[in-house]
Structures are given as structure tokens and as C-alpha cells.
Scaffold this motif. Structure first.
Motif, PDB file in Angstrom:
ATOM      1  N   GLN A 170      31.703  35.019  43.493  1.00  0.00           N
ATOM      2  CA  GLN A 170      32.087  33.618  43.665  1.00  0.00           C
ATOM      3  C   GLN A 170      33.604  33.536  43.900  1.00  0.00           C
ATOM      4  O   GLN A 170      34.325  34.515  43.689  1.00  0.00           O
ATOM      5  N   PRO A 171      34.104  32.375  44.333  1.00  0.00           N
ATOM      6  CA  PRO A 171      35.554  32.250  44.583  1.00  0.00           C
ATOM      7  C   PRO A 171      36.432  32.580  43.382  1.00  0.00           C
ATOM      8  O   PRO A 171      37.570  33.039  43.548  1.00  0.00           O
ATOM      9  N   ASP A 172      35.893  32.379  42.161  1.00  0.00           N
ATOM     10  CA  ASP A 172      36.705  32.687  40.965  1.00  0.00           C
ATOM     11  C   ASP A 172      36.593  34.150  40.556  1.00  0.00           C
ATOM     12  O   ASP A 172      37.126  34.560  39.528  1.00  0.00           O
ATOM     13  N   GLY A 173      35.879  34.964  41.344  1.00  0.00           N
ATOM     14  CA  GLY A 173      35.776  36.390  41.067  1.00  0.00           C
ATOM     15  C   GLY A 173      34.597  36.785  40.198  1.00  0.00           C
ATOM     16  O   GLY A 173      34.392  37.978  39.962  1.00  0.00           O
ATOM     17  N   THR A 174      33.825  35.797  39.725  1.00  0.00           N
ATOM     18  CA  THR A 174      32.652  36.148  38.906  1.00  0.00           C
ATOM     19  C   THR A 174      31.499  36.574  39.819  1.00  0.00           C
ATOM     20  O   THR A 174      31.417  36.165  40.987  1.00  0.00           O
ATOM     21  N   PRO A 175      30.573  37.397  39.298  1.00  0.00           N
ATOM     22  CA  PRO A 175      29.465  37.880  40.128  1.00  0.00           C
ATOM     23  C   PRO A 175      28.595  36.724  40.640  1.00  0.00           C
ATOM     24  O   PRO A 175      28.474  35.666  40.011  1.00  0.00           O
ATOM     25  N   GLY A 176      27.978  36.944  41.789  1.00  0.00           N
ATOM     26  CA  GLY A 176      27.116  35.940  42.401  1.00  0.00           C
ATOM     27  C   GLY A 176      25.847  35.713  41.605  1.00  0.00           C
ATOM     28  O   GLY A 176      25.403  36.580  40.849  1.00  0.00           O
TER      29      GLY A 176
END
Length: 462
Positions: free
Chosen positions: A306-312
């Protein structure tokens, strides 16, 4: 006196023939009526002598013009026509819905991939991400709409089958009752032609519902069974057909049979063929397509960030109720292939992988012509699956329409063939009326001449 006896027998024979002709004319428009006629035979002399011409004429039998082979042809044609007619409405509805741009799944897939392509121009754009979710929701609704149609058709087939079974049971009971009445009429020396006509009509109606085998027995009764030999009617006994979750069952006397739908013929056979060979395979392939879409997209999304760097996270959910959305927001779409939040907004490599899924294959269950699943699945490109399913449906529909036309032509020919033997020809009956009227009048003239000769003889003796 022999002249009077001869003429009297001739007049009585003419009366019987005129009665038969009048019955034929009265029933010229009666469905299923088989014309009747008299069988005349000369009566041999009752006294010895070479000058004895004979003892008149006798009505040997009242004939009912019916050809068993032509009847069988007509009933077979009725079964084939009933089978073809029973499912075309379902084909037409499926074709209309599956090819309609407002509801077909291909359009939903195209819109979804178009939204993904549009988002690739600016992966961090909120409106473009929302458009992807909107397109995904539209795709889910198209799957749901088609699934509801297939469920409705399956329920309609079950209801139509149940109605057909009720009709079969009712007609079978009628034939059994007619069997008893015909046997009783023969025992009482009563003409059973009307009962035989009624039984033939019932048999034809039964054949349109399910293919039958018919055997006429010496006592006048008729045995009727399914094409696989399971009994429907024997003498005055009739079977009872029913359906439950496990399929169709037949109860005859104290014996129960399981009835296989395949190869039944008639309306029942057509419904079973449609359900087993098209409806169930189509529903399974549509479900596999929905599962394939959910599986491939979710797998690819989980491989991104995701844009915040967390996994999809998953976008779709596939379960017993079909395809649905997981409820994630536009900002949770994992278009990036890197976990670094600083570069995630501009990284769209995972989005490119999502777009590329349209060219990937999914496995579909393959079916034989009888609707049986084959062991080895078939890999089909995601973007081509629905097109192939619609094409298969179109071919099946065209084949059924061709079978309909052929069955209608054969049935019409069988009907005309039946009429050539059993149907009433008004012109022919009019000629018979004139001929037997002349026969009656001629015999009455003979009686008048005989009386004159007798009176003359008495005058000579006196």
C-alpha cells in the motif's frame, strides 16, 4: 322367401354402414378420432342346390381404422418434439442476458481493467483509485446477477419437472382406467372404439412428456413403460413418479425404482439434458471464473504494498454466496512493489502486474457431451473465458433450434401419416353415404319386388 331374406340382410348392412359414416362425419373435427367402417361378407347358401345363390350379406365386424406402427411413429415424434420444445425458452433467456452489454461479465472485466490502466497514469490519484473500486463493484454485481439467473433457471427447471411428473401420474392413471373399461367393454360385446381413441390421445400426451414404450395386449389392455423399461402402466395399475433431492423415483405396486434423467426423452428428457449438459457446467465454469478472478487478483495484491508501505490486502472475497468485495478503501490498493513508503506512491510495478493478469490463464473444469466432468481441467486465458462460455451457449442453442425444426417437421409428417389411415375424409364419407343409401334403397326395392311376386303367386294359386 330367400329374396326377402337376402334383401333384408342387405338393408341391415347398409344401415350399419350408414350409421358408421354418420359417426365419422359427426366426429370429423374431433381430435384423435379414428374413423370406423363395416366389414361385409357374403353368407353362404343355407340349403343345398346349384340354384341357391346365397343367403345374403352379414356385417362381420365394425372396423376401427388404426395402424399400430403409425401410432408408434407419432408418439416417438411427440416425444422428440416435447424434448426440443421444453428448453428453448431457457436458452433464449440465457443468450439475451449473457450477451447484453449492460449485464455481461466481459464488459465488467473490460471496465475493471480499463480502470486499472487509467490508474497506471497516476497510481497515487485518489479519484482514479476510487474508479478501480467502482469498476470492481460493477464486476461483482455482474457475477451476482448472472449467478441469480442461473439459480432461478435451476429452480424453474425443478418446478417444471415437478409439474410434468404430476401430469405423467395423472395421464398414467387415466390410461390404467381406460384399460379396465376397454377390457370390460370387450367382455360385454360393446364397441370400445371411443375408449380406444381416448387411450391413444392420452398415450400421445404422455409421450410428449416422457419417451415411452407401448405394447398392446390380446385382452385389449395396453402396457406402457419408460424407454429404459421401468413400468408406468400395466393393465389397470399405474405407477407414481416423484422427485426429491436425490433425483426422480418411480413407485409401482410395492417396488421402488430410481429413475435416471438421461435418455428419458420428451419434456423430462429435455429438461434433464439442459440441466446436466449446459446449466450445471455453465454455473460451475462461471463460479470458477469468479474464483479465478478473486484468487489471482488477491494473490497479486498481497504481493504488493500500500502507499504507506504496509503489505497489500485482498480486494475480492469468494465464498458460498459468490463473489463480493472485501470492503477495503481506495488507499489500501497495493499498486506498489516496494515496502518503502517514500517511494510507494510513484511505484506502480505491482499495478502493471495486476493489469497483466488479463493475459494469464485459469483452470476450468471440462465436460463431455453428457455433462460429465472430465478429470483434466482446461487452462483458458482469463480474458477469453466468458467469450468461450457464451460461444458454447450459442452453439447449444442453435443445435436445439435445429432439433426443434426437425422434430416439428417429423411430427407434422407423422400426424399426416396417421390421418391417412385414421383421419376422416369428408369427401370420402359423402361418397359412402350416397353409395350405402343406394344400397339400402336397392334392397328395399328387392323386398318390394319379392312381395309383388309373392302376391302374384298367391293370386295364381287362389
Amino acid at each position: 322367401m330367400s329374396m326377402i331374406y337376402n334383401a333384408l340382410s342387405g338393408a341391415q348392412a347398409a344401415q350399419a354402414a350408414l350409421s358408421g359414416a354418420s359417426q365419422n362425419i359427426a366426429n370429423a373435427m374431433t381430435p384423435g378420432y379414428s374413423r370406423q367402417g363395416v366389414l361385409l361378407s357374403s353368407v353362404q347358401p343355407q340349403r343345398a342346390g346349384t340354384t341357391e345363390a346365397g343367403s345374403g350379406v352379414a356385417v362381420s365386424a365394425l372396423l376401427r381404422f388404426s395402424d399400430g406402427y403409425k401410432n408408434l411413429q407419432l408418439w416417438q415424434a411427440s416425444a422428440n418434439l416435447g424434448q426440443a420444445n421444453s428448453t428453448q425458452a431457457y436458452f433464449n433467456q440465457l443468450e439475451q442476458v449473457m450477451s447484453d452489454d449492460t449485464s455481461n461479465i466481459n464488459k465488467g472485466l473490460d471496465d475493471f481493467f480499463a480502470a486499472l490502466n487509467a490508474a497506471s497514469v497516476q497510481p497515487d490519484s485518489g479519484p482514479l483509485r476510487e474508479q478501480v473500486l467502482t469498476a470492481a463493484d460493477g464486476l461483482v454485481k455482474r457475477f451476482g446477477s448472472l449467478q441469480r439467473l442461473l439459480d432461478n433457471q435451476r429452480n424453474a427447471v425443478i418446478e417444471q419437472r415437478g409439474a410434468a411428473l404430476d401430469q405423467i401420474n395423472s395421464i398414467s392413471r387415466d390410461i390404467a382406467l381406460l384399460n379396465a373399461q376397454i377390457a370390460a367393454s370387450r367382455g360385454s360385446n360393446i364397441n370400445a372404439a371411443g375408449l380406444l381413441d381416448a387411450r391413444d390421445l392420452k398415450t400421445d400426451a404422455l409421450a410428449a412428456l416422457v419417451g415411452v414404450q407401448v405394447v398392446d395386449l390380446p385382452d385389449g389392455t395396453r402396457s406402457v413403460s419408460l424407454k429404459n423399461g421401468q413400468p408406468l402402466v400395466a393393465a389397470s395399475d399405474a405407477a407414481q413418479l416423484s422427485q426429491d433431492a436425490s433425483g426422480m423415483r418411480l413407485q409401482f405396486a410395492n417396488t421402488a425404482f430410481k429413475v435416471l434423467g438421461h435418455g428419458l426423452g420428451g419434456q423430462l428428457g429435455g429438461l434433464d439434458d439442459f440441466e446436466q449438459q449446459l446449466l450445471k457446467p455453465l454455473a460451475q465454469n462461471i463460479a470458477e471464473l469468479a474464483q479465478g478472478v478473486a484468487g489471482q487478483f488477491n494473490t497479486q495484491l498481497r504481493a504488493g504494498f500500500q502507499p504507506d508501505g504496509t503489505p497489500g490486502v485482498d480486494l475480492f472475497v469468494y465464498g458460498a454466496s459468490g463473489l463480493s468485495l472485501s470492503g477495503i478503501g481506495a488507499g489500501q490498493l497495493a499498486f506498489s512493489s516496494t515496502a518503502a513508503a517514500s517511494s510507494a506512491a510513484g511505484d506502480s510495478r505491482n499495478l502493471a502486474a495486476l493489469i497483466g493478469l488479463k493475459g494469464q490463464s485459469i483452470n476450468l473444469t471440462a465436460f463431455d457431451t453428457a455433462g460429465q466432468a472430465l478429470v483434466a481441467p482446461v487452462a483458458v486465458v482469463l480474458g477469453d473465458v466468458y467469450t468461450q462460455l457464451v460461444g458454447r451457449l450459442g452453439v447449444s442453442s442453435q443445435q436445439n433450434q435445429a432439433a426443434q425444426k426437425t422434430a416439428q417437421t417429423v411430427h407434422d409428417q407423422a400426424q399426416e401419416n396417421w390421418k391417412s389411415t385414421s383421419g376422416v375424409n369428408s369427401d370420402e364419407e359423402a361418397i359412402n353415404l350416397m353409395q350405402f343409401k343406394q344400397m339400402y334403397e336397392a334392397n328395399m326395392k328387392v323386398i318390394a319386388v319379392a312381395n309383388q311376386l309373392f302376391d302374384s303367386t298367391l293370386a295364381m294359386v287362389g
